[in-house]
Design an enzyme around this catalytic site. Structure first.
Site, PDB file in Angstrom:
ATOM      1  N   SER A 118       0.849  -1.185   0.000  1.00 26.96           N
ATOM      2  CA  SER A 118       0.000   0.000   0.000  1.00 26.96           C
ATOM      3  C   SER A 118       0.885   1.235   0.000  1.00 26.96           C
ATOM      4  CB  SER A 118      -0.898   0.003   1.241  1.00 26.96           C
ATOM      5  OG  SER A 118      -1.482   1.271   1.440  1.00 26.96           O
ATOM      6  N   SER A 119       0.371   2.312  -0.570  1.00 26.42           N
ATOM      7  CA  SER A 119       1.148   3.555  -0.602  1.00 26.42           C
ATOM      8  C   SER A 119       1.309   4.179   0.778  1.00 26.42           C
ATOM      9  CB  SER A 119       0.497   4.563  -1.547  1.00 26.42           C
ATOM     10  OG  SER A 119      -0.837   4.833  -1.154  1.00 26.42           O
ATOM     11  N   CYS A 120       0.594   3.657   1.793  1.00 16.50           N
ATOM     12  CA  CYS A 120       0.749   4.196   3.149  1.00 16.50           C
ATOM     13  C   CYS A 120       2.093   3.813   3.759  1.00 16.50           C
ATOM     14  CB  CYS A 120      -0.389   3.740   4.048  1.00 16.50           C
ATOM     15  SG  CYS A 120      -0.336   1.993   4.472  1.00 16.50           S
ATOM     16  N   TYR A 147      -0.657  -0.686  10.218  1.00 20.13           N
ATOM     17  CA  TYR A 147      -0.853  -1.353   8.931  1.00 20.13           C
ATOM     18  C   TYR A 147       0.360  -1.132   8.030  1.00 20.13           C
ATOM     19  CZ  TYR A 147      -2.924  -2.300   4.327  1.00 20.13           C
ATOM     20  OH  TYR A 147      -3.182  -2.773   3.058  1.00 20.13           O
ATOM     21  N   LEU A 177      -7.271   2.610  -3.831  1.00 23.37           N
ATOM     22  CA  LEU A 177      -8.024   1.800  -4.783  1.00 23.37           C
ATOM     23  C   LEU A 177      -9.523   1.930  -4.582  1.00 23.37           C
ATOM     24  CD1 LEU A 177      -5.839  -1.407  -4.443  1.00 23.37           C
ATOM     25  CD2 LEU A 177      -5.811   0.211  -6.360  1.00 23.37           C
ATOM     26  N   ARG A 198     -22.507   7.365   1.573  1.00 25.84           N
ATOM     27  CA  ARG A 198     -23.077   8.521   2.248  1.00 25.84           C
ATOM     28  C   ARG A 198     -23.989   9.330   1.326  1.00 25.84           C
ATOM     29  NH1 ARG A 198     -18.400  11.133   4.126  1.00 25.84           N
ATOM     30  NH2 ARG A 198     -18.250   9.356   5.536  1.00 25.84           N
ATOM     31  N   TRP A 213     -16.061  14.004   6.589  1.00 26.00           N
ATOM     32  CA  TRP A 213     -14.965  14.190   7.526  1.00 26.00           C
ATOM     33  C   TRP A 213     -13.910  15.129   6.964  1.00 26.00           C
ATOM     34  CZ3 TRP A 213     -12.606  10.025  11.113  1.00 26.00           C
ATOM     35  CH2 TRP A 213     -13.604   9.485  11.936  1.00 26.00           C
ATOM     36  N   ASP A 280      -7.944  14.786   8.825  1.00 22.94           N
ATOM     37  CA  ASP A 280      -7.785  14.751   7.379  1.00 22.94           C
ATOM     38  C   ASP A 280      -6.942  13.560   6.921  1.00 22.94           C
ATOM     39  OD1 ASP A 280      -9.242  16.801   6.207  1.00 22.94           O
ATOM     40  OD2 ASP A 280      -7.674  18.296   6.537  1.00 22.94           O
TER      41      ASP A 280
END
Length: 323
Positions: A118-120, A147, A177, A198, A213, A280
């Site tokens: 993942s890009s995180c 994660y 994604l 939502r 949010w 954010d």
């Protein structure tokens, strides 16, 4: 160190290929792509038949079925709320899945393996766009650091296998994604499916206001999961190298702009407000996809078309959504 001569090329469509996590959004897209490409020995198991956190069961599966290619797409995933409130679940389960599958693959001599991260994994304030060499150069986004650490461990294990055993295993790091099979839970989904749900519920209820949010100012790059599946097969057949490869579009948008596209696709005409008391997350996360482009791949699904298609899928699969 052992060495293995390897040159990327077309995969054998008759070889056994294990897609770990084939029922998730990513795994199911890869599974569909491989079927479309004519692979006829796909190995897939639901969690009820093969729990990837059960090490003996994973080793028994590999020993019995001897896959020649493995795509590790199985993972516990979630949005900001889930990651920030259940970090133990995200680091523990993902580490268990990764270590079990990678160890079993090494034990049985799997020659070609693709690990999906993942890009995180990249620092919260990495220079934009983020290049692959930004890994481990700064502090992570704290809302999903557990994660991210698990995924970084997976990358390093793949690199370690390459160094110690010479096997041509690779890693791919997709950006945010979306698409068919996504998680639309109001408490554990990522930004786009959360917005779709939502706005769709607000439209159905006739609510005059939708409140999202954060500030809406952070920038996000979005990649349709079918594009990711195409990129994964492309990498397996065209790329070999020790460094993880970024997979994205090379273009980002503010969350406010993404929300506007979702509202239009839904047909919602009410007001959108932003709750700035909520976090954010990372201010910007745009990947440099130069490595992937240099290998000959480009994304093909536009953001607008992808969101329209995802809204259609969401509305057609309400009864079976992952929530």
């Amino acid at each position: 160190m052992e060495t293995v001569d390897f040159t990327p090329g077309p995969l054998d469509r008759t070889a056994p290929v294990f897609v770990a996590g084939h029922r998730g959004m990513v795994g199911s897209a890869i599974h569909r792509r491989l079927i479309a490409e004519g692979f006829d020995q796909l190995l897939v198991r639901p969690r009820s038949e093969l729990d990837l956190t059960d090490r003996p069961a994973v080793f028994e599966f590999f020993g019995t079925h001897r896959p020649q290619v493995v795509v590790l797409a199985a993972a516990r995933v979630g949005g900001i709320l889930a990651n920030s409130t259940r970090p133990v679940d995200f680091i523990s389960e993902n580490l268990q899945i990764q270590v079990n599958v990678l160890d079993a693959a090494l034990h049985t001599g799997v020659r070609r393996l693709l690990f999906l991260g993942s890009s995180c994994i990249y620092p919260k304030f990495a220079s934009q766009p983020i290049t692959e060499d930004a890994l481990l150069t700064g502090a992570l986004e704290p809302t999903n650091d557990a994660y991210a650490i698990a995924k970084i461990a997976g990358i390093l294990q793949v690199q370690a296998v390459r160094r110690q055993y010479g096997l041509p295993w690779i890693s791919a790091m997709p950006t945010n994604l979306y698409g068919p099979g996504d998680n639309f839970s109001p408490t554990s989904s990522h930004v786009l499916p959360a917005l779709i749900r939502r706005y769709d519920e607000a439209q159905s209820a006739g609510d005059p206001v939708v409140t999202n949010w954060g500030s809406g100012k952070p920038l996000r790059e979005l990649l349709h999961v079918d594009d990711l599946a195409d990129a994964c097969l492309h990498l397996l057949e065209h790329f070999d190298g020790p460094r993880q490869v970024n997979v994205g579009t090379g273009v980002d948008h503010t969350i406010a702009d993404i929300a506007d596209v979702v509202a239009t696709a839904i047909g919602y005409t009410g007001e959108t407000r932003w709750d700035t008391t909520k976090p954010d997350g990372t201010p910007r996360k745009l990947l440099d996809i130069g490595t992937l482009r240099d290998s000959g791949w480009e994304p093909s699904v536009s953001l607008i078309q992808g969101i329209v298609d995802t809204v259609s899928w969401y509305r057609s699969n309400q009864a079976s959504l992952r929530t």
